[in-house]
Design a protein around this motif. Structure first.
Motif, PDB file in Angstrom:
ATOM      1  N   UNK A 155       0.859  -1.183   0.000  1.00  0.00           N
ATOM      2  CA  UNK A 155       0.000   0.000   0.000  1.00  0.00           C
ATOM      3  C   UNK A 155       0.893   1.230   0.000  1.00  0.00           C
ATOM      4  N   UNK A 156       0.710   2.114  -0.978  1.00  0.00           N
ATOM      5  CA  UNK A 156       1.567   3.301  -1.065  1.00  0.00           C
ATOM      6  C   UNK A 156       1.114   4.423  -0.145  1.00  0.00           C
ATOM      7  N   UNK A 157      -0.065   4.270   0.465  1.00  0.00           N
ATOM      8  CA  UNK A 157      -0.546   5.193   1.489  1.00  0.00           C
ATOM      9  C   UNK A 157      -1.570   4.440   2.327  1.00  0.00           C
ATOM     10  N   UNK A 158      -2.209   5.143   3.269  1.00  0.00           N
ATOM     11  CA  UNK A 158      -3.207   4.482   4.097  1.00  0.00           C
ATOM     12  C   UNK A 158      -2.612   3.678   5.233  1.00  0.00           C
ATOM     13  N   UNK A 159      -1.384   4.025   5.641  1.00  0.00           N
ATOM     14  CA  UNK A 159      -0.739   3.329   6.753  1.00  0.00           C
ATOM     15  C   UNK A 159      -0.044   4.349   7.651  1.00  0.00           C
ATOM     16  N   UNK A 160      -0.226   4.161   8.966  1.00  0.00           N
ATOM     17  CA  UNK A 160       0.407   5.024   9.959  1.00  0.00           C
ATOM     18  C   UNK A 160       1.126   4.155  10.982  1.00  0.00           C
ATOM     19  N   UNK A 161       1.991   4.794  11.785  1.00  0.00           N
ATOM     20  CA  UNK A 161       2.601   4.084  12.914  1.00  0.00           C
ATOM     21  C   UNK A 161       3.047   5.110  13.947  1.00  0.00           C
ATOM     22  N   UNK A 162       2.320   5.136  15.066  1.00  0.00           N
ATOM     23  CA  UNK A 162       2.624   6.109  16.120  1.00  0.00           C
ATOM     24  C   UNK A 162       2.037   5.606  17.423  1.00  0.00           C
ATOM     25  N   UNK A 163       2.341   6.284  18.521  1.00  0.00           N
ATOM     26  CA  UNK A 163       1.830   5.889  19.828  1.00  0.00           C
ATOM     27  C   UNK A 163       2.560   4.712  20.442  1.00  0.00           C
ATOM     28  N   UNK A 170      15.243   4.535  21.366  1.00  0.00           N
ATOM     29  CA  UNK A 170      14.307   4.776  20.274  1.00  0.00           C
ATOM     30  C   UNK A 170      14.757   5.963  19.436  1.00  0.00           C
ATOM     31  N   UNK A 171      14.890   5.726  18.136  1.00  0.00           N
ATOM     32  CA  UNK A 171      15.184   6.818  17.199  1.00  0.00           C
ATOM     33  C   UNK A 171      14.087   6.965  16.152  1.00  0.00           C
ATOM     34  N   UNK A 172      13.197   5.954  16.046  1.00  0.00           N
ATOM     35  CA  UNK A 172      12.137   5.984  15.050  1.00  0.00           C
ATOM     36  C   UNK A 172      11.120   7.064  15.391  1.00  0.00           C
ATOM     37  N   UNK A 173      10.832   7.922  14.429  1.00  0.00           N
ATOM     38  CA  UNK A 173       9.851   8.982  14.633  1.00  0.00           C
ATOM     39  C   UNK A 173       8.454   8.486  14.275  1.00  0.00           C
ATOM     40  N   UNK A 174       7.429   8.920  15.018  1.00  0.00           N
ATOM     41  CA  UNK A 174       6.059   8.589  14.629  1.00  0.00           C
ATOM     42  C   UNK A 174       5.775   9.094  13.218  1.00  0.00           C
ATOM     43  N   UNK A 175       4.923   8.357  12.505  1.00  0.00           N
ATOM     44  CA  UNK A 175       4.637   8.738  11.119  1.00  0.00           C
ATOM     45  C   UNK A 175       3.155   8.566  10.839  1.00  0.00           C
ATOM     46  N   UNK A 176       2.591   9.526  10.113  1.00  0.00           N
ATOM     47  CA  UNK A 176       1.165   9.499   9.810  1.00  0.00           C
ATOM     48  C   UNK A 176       0.835   9.011   8.418  1.00  0.00           C
ATOM     49  N   UNK A 177       1.854   8.829   7.582  1.00  0.00           N
ATOM     50  CA  UNK A 177       1.618   8.323   6.231  1.00  0.00           C
ATOM     51  C   UNK A 177       2.882   7.616   5.770  1.00  0.00           C
ATOM     52  N   UNK A 213      -6.170  -6.556   3.006  1.00  0.00           N
ATOM     53  CA  UNK A 213      -4.946  -5.749   3.042  1.00  0.00           C
ATOM     54  C   UNK A 213      -5.188  -4.384   2.398  1.00  0.00           C
ATOM     55  N   UNK A 214      -5.839  -4.378   1.241  1.00  0.00           N
ATOM     56  CA  UNK A 214      -6.045  -3.134   0.502  1.00  0.00           C
ATOM     57  C   UNK A 214      -7.036  -2.207   1.184  1.00  0.00           C
ATOM     58  N   UNK A 215      -8.025  -2.765   1.879  1.00  0.00           N
ATOM     59  CA  UNK A 215      -9.128  -1.958   2.401  1.00  0.00           C
ATOM     60  C   UNK A 215      -8.957  -1.571   3.866  1.00  0.00           C
ATOM     61  N   UNK A 216      -7.902  -2.040   4.521  1.00  0.00           N
ATOM     62  CA  UNK A 216      -7.670  -1.691   5.923  1.00  0.00           C
ATOM     63  C   UNK A 216      -6.783  -0.456   6.013  1.00  0.00           C
ATOM     64  N   UNK A 217      -7.303   0.609   6.639  1.00  0.00           N
ATOM     65  CA  UNK A 217      -6.441   1.745   6.965  1.00  0.00           C
ATOM     66  C   UNK A 217      -5.617   1.331   8.186  1.00  0.00           C
ATOM     67  N   UNK A 218      -4.344   1.148   7.976  1.00  0.00           N
ATOM     68  CA  UNK A 218      -3.517   0.439   8.948  1.00  0.00           C
ATOM     69  C   UNK A 218      -2.853   1.387   9.937  1.00  0.00           C
TER      70      UNK A 218
END
Length: 295
Positions: A155-163, A170-177, A213-218
């Motif tokens: 998926x080229x968008x529709x995925x985040x990772x934060x919280x 930890x050096x990984x920054x939260x990301x919204x896209x 996989x395609x339809x889940x905003x992750x």
């Protein structure tokens, strides 16, 4: 302290078979061929302790005979689906040999697409269809676990990772896209090993994996994994459990500032390692216990 022999099994691993099924007159323009390209591993167990303890092979069916059986059955019975072929082999080994009480047959299938005409093919990518069969012979306990390996999705968008937890390392920054990519290994257990439409079941399970996989905003790959497994089980009553292994194929934004350029989620570096590995099991609340089906 006594020392005893524990559980054991033996067999012939990775017998590679290509079965060509021909229709039409040989050499005729309307002749049409079908290819089944499989890798078969057989493992047998039973009353064969003496082979380990004393070297007495009276109860042992040679692994070479197992290999020859695979080839002979490919000719005699053909290979329609790997599930049916695996059940046929497993039942044969148990029913034909009094010392063998259990057979495990694992098969990987490599798919080919037709190019043109009736006999030209091209190998279809890296995805592999799988089946794992256990059988105690005619009338005994049986299980069928179908699946696939190396189903690469992105998926080229529709995925985040934060919280997430942040500690002193930890050096990984939260990301919204972000890009979310993985190579799915999935195994799903059938409620019954009875005759079924294995091809239809496999196509449907694969379809629901892809669409979930395609339809889940992750918000995490873990969340996506669960939604994929959940959808397969919700849509296919013949299945009761699915196990997924999904490496996170990381894509990192390239820093283009030294060249005086912005990078608005356009240019990425695809890292092959190290990678996060997410694994999980999803099952129905009425799934019968069958841990041995996965071994």
């Amino acid at each position: 302290m006594g020392i005893v022999l524990g559980p054991n099994r033996y067999g012939k691993a990775e017998t590679r078979v290509v079965r060509v099924t021909r229709s039409g007159a040989p050499g005729a323009r309307d002749a049409r061929h079908r290819i089944k390209d499989v890798n078969v591993s057989v493992s047998l167990s039973g009353a064969m302790d003496d082979a380990h303890l004393t070297g007495d092979n009276a109860a042992v069916l040679p692994t070479d005979s197992q290999k020859n059986t695979v080839f002979a059955f490919a000719k005699k019975h053909g290979i329609e689906t790997i599930e049916d072929f695996g059940l046929l082999l497993a039942r044969h080994f148990v029913d034909s040999q009094p010392t063998i009480t259990h057979a495990r047959v694992e098969i990987h299938e490599y798919s080919w697409d037709r190019i043109t005409g009736g006999h030209s093919f091209v190998r279809n990518g890296g995805e592999v269809r799988t089946a794992l069969i256990h059988s105690d012979g005619d009338g005994g306990a049986e299980s069928v676990v179908s699946g696939l390996e190396d189903l690469v999705v992105l998926n080229s968008t529709g995925s985040e990772f934060h919280g997430f937890v942040q500690d002193e390392y930890t050096t990984l920054a939260p990301i919204g896209d972000r890009i979310l990519a993985t190579a799915v290994t999935a195994r799903w257990r059938h409620r019954s090993a009875g005759t079924g439409d294995w091809d239809d079941s496999h196509r449907a399970a694969r379809h629901h994996l892809l669409h979930a996989f395609a339809e889940t905003h992750s918000l995490s790959l873990q969340q996506t994994l669960f939604q994929m497994g959940r959808r397969v089980l919700a849509e296919r009553d013949e299945l009761c459990e699915i196990r997924l292994s999904m490496p996170n194929k990381h894509h990192f934004l390239v820093d283009l500032e030294p060249f005086g350029m912005d990078n608005d989620n356009e240019v990425y570096f695809a890292a092959d390692r190290p990678y996060g590995l997410i694994e999980g099991t999803v099952l129905t609340d009425d799934a019968p216990h069958a841990a041995s089906a996965w071994e």
